[in-house]
Scaffold this motif. Structure first.
Motif, PDB file in Angstrom:
ATOM      1  N   MET A  89       0.680  -1.287  -0.008  1.00 23.52           N
ATOM      2  CA  MET A  89      -0.035  -0.005   0.087  1.00 23.52           C
ATOM      3  C   MET A  89       0.880   1.292  -0.061  1.00 23.52           C
ATOM      4  SD  MET A  89      -3.137  -0.641  -0.149  1.00 23.52           S
ATOM      5  CE  MET A  89      -3.562   0.850   0.061  1.00 23.52           C
ATOM      6  N   SER A  90       2.016   1.056   0.422  1.00 32.12           N
ATOM      7  CA  SER A  90       3.102   2.208   0.635  1.00 32.12           C
ATOM      8  C   SER A  90       3.206   2.862  -0.823  1.00 32.12           C
ATOM      9  CB  SER A  90       4.208   1.844   0.904  1.00 32.12           C
ATOM     10  OG  SER A  90       4.870   0.913   0.177  1.00 32.12           O
ATOM     11  N   VAL A  91       2.905   2.075  -1.955  1.00 33.62           N
ATOM     12  CA  VAL A  91       2.939   2.495  -3.386  1.00 33.62           C
ATOM     13  C   VAL A  91       1.671   3.446  -3.538  1.00 33.62           C
ATOM     14  CG1 VAL A  91       2.948   1.820  -5.840  1.00 33.62           C
ATOM     15  CG2 VAL A  91       3.976   0.479  -4.225  1.00 33.62           C
ATOM     16  N   VAL A  92       0.659   3.222  -3.009  1.00 32.73           N
ATOM     17  CA  VAL A  92      -0.674   3.896  -3.069  1.00 32.73           C
ATOM     18  C   VAL A  92      -0.344   5.310  -2.178  1.00 32.73           C
ATOM     19  CG1 VAL A  92      -3.093   4.225  -2.755  1.00 32.73           C
ATOM     20  CG2 VAL A  92      -1.890   2.075  -3.384  1.00 32.73           C
ATOM     21  N   GLY A  93       0.555   5.208  -1.133  1.00 30.46           N
ATOM     22  CA  GLY A  93       0.683   6.361  -0.397  1.00 30.46           C
ATOM     23  C   GLY A  93      -0.326   6.428   1.032  1.00 30.46           C
ATOM     24  N   ASP A  94      -0.218   7.565   1.500  1.00 29.17           N
ATOM     25  CA  ASP A  94      -0.850   7.804   2.782  1.00 29.17           C
ATOM     26  C   ASP A  94      -2.502   7.509   2.338  1.00 29.17           C
ATOM     27  OD1 ASP A  94       1.335   8.313   3.581  1.00 29.17           O
ATOM     28  OD2 ASP A  94       1.030  10.428   3.868  1.00 29.17           O
ATOM     29  N   LEU A  95      -3.304   6.988   3.584  1.00 23.96           N
ATOM     30  CA  LEU A  95      -4.762   7.190   3.327  1.00 23.96           C
ATOM     31  C   LEU A  95      -5.443   7.988   4.361  1.00 23.96           C
ATOM     32  CD1 LEU A  95      -5.451   3.076   2.978  1.00 23.96           C
ATOM     33  CD2 LEU A  95      -4.988   4.905   1.043  1.00 23.96           C
ATOM     34  N   GLU A  96      -6.597   8.576   3.875  1.00 19.73           N
ATOM     35  CA  GLU A  96      -7.505   9.370   4.668  1.00 19.73           C
ATOM     36  C   GLU A  96      -8.338   8.076   5.727  1.00 19.73           C
ATOM     37  OE1 GLU A  96      -7.489  12.633   5.230  1.00 19.73           O
ATOM     38  OE2 GLU A  96      -5.803  12.234   4.048  1.00 19.73           O
ATOM     39  N   ILE A  97      -8.174   8.211   7.006  1.00 23.52           N
ATOM     40  CA  ILE A  97      -9.306   7.337   7.693  1.00 23.52           C
ATOM     41  C   ILE A  97      -9.667   7.792   8.929  1.00 23.52           C
ATOM     42  CG2 ILE A  97      -8.868   5.059   9.218  1.00 23.52           C
ATOM     43  CD1 ILE A  97      -6.781   3.970   6.852  1.00 23.52           C
ATOM     44  N   TYR A  98     -10.901   7.460   9.175  1.00 27.95           N
ATOM     45  CA  TYR A  98     -11.526   8.058  10.194  1.00 27.95           C
ATOM     46  C   TYR A  98     -10.919   7.337  11.582  1.00 27.95           C
ATOM     47  CZ  TYR A  98     -15.208   9.771  13.401  1.00 27.95           C
ATOM     48  OH  TYR A  98     -16.041  10.481  14.212  1.00 27.95           O
ATOM     49  N   ILE A  99     -10.539   8.351  12.568  1.00 30.65           N
ATOM     50  CA  ILE A  99     -10.211   7.981  13.790  1.00 30.65           C
ATOM     51  C   ILE A  99     -11.115   8.462  14.910  1.00 30.65           C
ATOM     52  CG2 ILE A  99      -8.202   8.009  15.554  1.00 30.65           C
ATOM     53  CD1 ILE A  99      -7.295   6.671  13.220  1.00 30.65           C
ATOM     54  N   ASN A 100     -11.589   7.422  15.731  1.00 26.82           N
ATOM     55  CA  ASN A 100     -12.479   8.025  16.845  1.00 26.82           C
ATOM     56  C   ASN A 100     -11.777   8.368  18.284  1.00 26.82           C
ATOM     57  OD1 ASN A 100     -12.065   5.541  18.717  1.00 26.82           O
ATOM     58  ND2 ASN A 100     -13.770   4.483  17.368  1.00 26.82           N
ATOM     59  N   VAL A 123      -7.896   7.928  19.211  1.00 31.14           N
ATOM     60  CA  VAL A 123      -6.879   9.016  19.341  1.00 31.14           C
ATOM     61  C   VAL A 123      -6.006   9.022  20.774  1.00 31.14           C
ATOM     62  CG1 VAL A 123      -6.730  11.632  19.845  1.00 31.14           C
ATOM     63  CG2 VAL A 123      -8.378  10.573  18.097  1.00 31.14           C
ATOM     64  N   GLU A 124      -6.824   8.694  21.948  1.00 33.43           N
ATOM     65  CA  GLU A 124      -5.950   8.379  23.127  1.00 33.43           C
ATOM     66  C   GLU A 124      -5.108   7.182  23.077  1.00 33.43           C
ATOM     67  OE1 GLU A 124      -5.712  10.097  26.032  1.00 33.43           O
ATOM     68  OE2 GLU A 124      -6.666  11.649  24.817  1.00 33.43           O
ATOM     69  N   TYR A 125      -5.505   6.358  22.583  1.00 33.67           N
ATOM     70  CA  TYR A 125      -4.816   4.840  22.562  1.00 33.67           C
ATOM     71  C   TYR A 125      -3.728   5.122  21.672  1.00 33.67           C
ATOM     72  CZ  TYR A 125      -3.432  -0.002  21.661  1.00 33.67           C
ATOM     73  OH  TYR A 125      -3.035  -1.201  21.180  1.00 33.67           O
ATOM     74  N   TYR A 126      -3.699   5.675  20.513  1.00 28.22           N
ATOM     75  CA  TYR A 126      -2.393   5.850  19.606  1.00 28.22           C
ATOM     76  C   TYR A 126      -1.472   6.948  20.126  1.00 28.22           C
ATOM     77  CZ  TYR A 126      -4.885   2.641  16.627  1.00 28.22           C
ATOM     78  OH  TYR A 126      -5.376   1.748  16.015  1.00 28.22           O
ATOM     79  N   LYS A 127      -1.846   7.587  21.048  1.00 29.53           N
ATOM     80  CA  LYS A 127      -0.766   8.548  21.734  1.00 29.53           C
ATOM     81  C   LYS A 127       0.437   7.644  22.509  1.00 29.53           C
ATOM     82  CE  LYS A 127      -3.476  12.666  22.790  1.00 29.53           C
ATOM     83  NZ  LYS A 127      -4.531  13.403  23.727  1.00 29.53           N
ATOM     84  N   GLY A 128      -0.039   6.663  22.837  1.00 29.86           N
ATOM     85  CA  GLY A 128       1.072   5.726  23.398  1.00 29.86           C
ATOM     86  C   GLY A 128       2.111   5.231  22.238  1.00 29.86           C
ATOM     87  N   PHE A 129       1.656   5.281  21.038  1.00 29.31           N
ATOM     88  CA  PHE A 129       2.655   4.812  19.839  1.00 29.31           C
ATOM     89  C   PHE A 129       3.405   6.224  19.449  1.00 29.31           C
ATOM     90  CE2 PHE A 129      -0.361   1.562  19.949  1.00 29.31           C
ATOM     91  CZ  PHE A 129       0.325   0.576  19.472  1.00 29.31           C
ATOM     92  N   GLY A 130       2.906   7.574  19.919  1.00 26.11           N
ATOM     93  CA  GLY A 130       3.648   8.588  19.573  1.00 26.11           C
ATOM     94  C   GLY A 130       2.898   9.254  18.220  1.00 26.11           C
ATOM     95  N   TYR A 131       1.559   8.671  18.024  1.00 29.32           N
ATOM     96  CA  TYR A 131       0.777   9.110  16.880  1.00 29.32           C
ATOM     97  C   TYR A 131      -0.288  10.168  17.430  1.00 29.32           C
ATOM     98  CZ  TYR A 131       2.043   4.806  14.501  1.00 29.32           C
ATOM     99  OH  TYR A 131       2.543   3.789  13.828  1.00 29.32           O
TER     100      TYR A 131
END
Length: 348
Positions: free
Chosen positions: A195-206, A210-218
């Motif tokens: 998928m990296s050939v396609v590039g970034d994707l627009e995805i809905y995050i609830n 948002v809270e959970y992914y802060k732990g990944f530095g996102y």
């Protein structure tokens, strides 16, 4: 006499003109055939990158060696009632059919290195409806406990490990009453790499995510975010936020929807580059002709993924442990009716 002669001469001239026309036609036809042949060979080479399988030739594990796999995370069984396999009863389900609707089963494998066929990590029925020109995605939860033809009742994802596409298709047909027309197995990690050939994707995050992914530095915000391929893999894999596997199946459908939209906006050269990367991630029992046919249908009818669903539906299953496995025991009648409605509409 002269009259006749002139007429003859005129006729000869017309024949010559006709012959020139025929030669031009033949040359054009020849070029067209050469071009088509070129395109055909080119497509065969491209499609040749997809690995093929004949489901009827797949290894079937003997019933005496079937496995009941414990939970990856023992805490999954916390607070659940244990049930005896003998106490589960099953409804008889009729198989629905509609020639305008084709069901392709997408099988996600999360293979560990050096592993053969493992359990199907995600199962999504992709229904291509040429009556409404819509595509519907329906996830089948991997922990759903069902009868498996020729074997004991088990988690539905064990059918794939036990008997490959052939057994998984038979199981879905018997238990949910929908016919599977073809299978595409995807190695999820390789797919997201591709998928990296396609590039970034627009995805809905609830909000929870948002809270959970802060732990990944996102640092995402609630709503649509732009995710890199690496973030997409983390996202699609996530189990431990929200409602476990239920939301995980939703994430997988969101990624597929976003990828589908993105690829549709690409130019032909970009798409061809993309196929080189993506096709080796797939294993299928579809022929080249089938694949081209589906692609042609989706493109010319400008189809979109309009609906996404999940089986079992809310309130139609019990969350229990059987043989030490935390599973969802579904009411097959309710779920069969639901999936048929999602895929075939009211008429079933």
């Amino acid at each position: 006499m002269a009259e006749q002669h002139r007429h003859h001469h005129h006729h000869h001239h017309r024949r010559k003109k006709k012959r020139t026309g025929l030669i031009v036609m033949a040359v054009i036809l020849g070029l067209l055939i050469a071009l088509l042949l070129g395109v055909f060979i080119f497509l065969q080479v491209k499609l040749g990158k997809i690995r093929r399988v004949d489901p009827t030739q797949e290894i079937q594990v003997p019933p005496s060696e079937e496995e009941f796999e414990p939970n990856e995370d023992p805490s999954d069984a916390d607070g659940l009632d244990a049930i005896d396999p003998e106490d589960v009863s099953w409804a008889n389900v009729q198989v629905a059919y509609d020639e305008k609707i084709k069901n392709i089963l997408l099988i996600g494998q999360d293979r560990r290195p050096n592993e053969g066929r493992s359990r199907s990590d995600s199962m999504i029925v992709c229904s291509i409806n040429t009556r409404t020109n819509e595509i519907t995605l329906t996830s089948i939860m991997r922990d759903m406990y069902v009868p498996i033809p020729g074997y004991s009742d088990n988690r539905i994802n064990s059918a794939y490990k036990t008997g490959g596409m052939y057994l998984l298709d038979k199981t879905i047909e018997q238990d949910l009453g929908i016919h599977i027309d073809g299978n595409v197995e995807v190695d999820f990690e390789r797919f997201v790499e591709a998928m990296s050939v396609v590039g970034d994707l627009e995805i809905y995050i609830n909000a929870d995510e948002v809270e959970y992914y802060k732990g990944f530095g996102y640092h995402f915000h609630e709503g649509y975010n732009t995710l890199t391929p690496e973030q997409i893999l983390t996202y699609a894999r996530t189990r431990h936020v929200g409602n476990m596997d239920f939301e995980r199946t939703e994430r997988q459908r969101r990624v597929l929807q976003a990828a589908f939209l993105k690829v549709r906006q690409k130019s032909l050269p970009e798409i061809l580059e993309f196929t080189d990367e993506v096709f080796p991630c797939f294993v299928t029992d579809l022929s080249n002709g089938d694949i081209l046919n589906y692609v042609y249908t989706i493109v010319t009818k400008n189809m979109a993924i309009t609906n996404t669903h999940r089986i079992p539906v809310e309130g139609s299953y019990e969350h229990v442990t059987i043989r030490g496995m935390a599973v969802l025991v579904p009411d097959l009648e309710v779920n069969s009716r639901a999936i048929k409605e999602y895929i075939y509409g009211e008429q079933q």
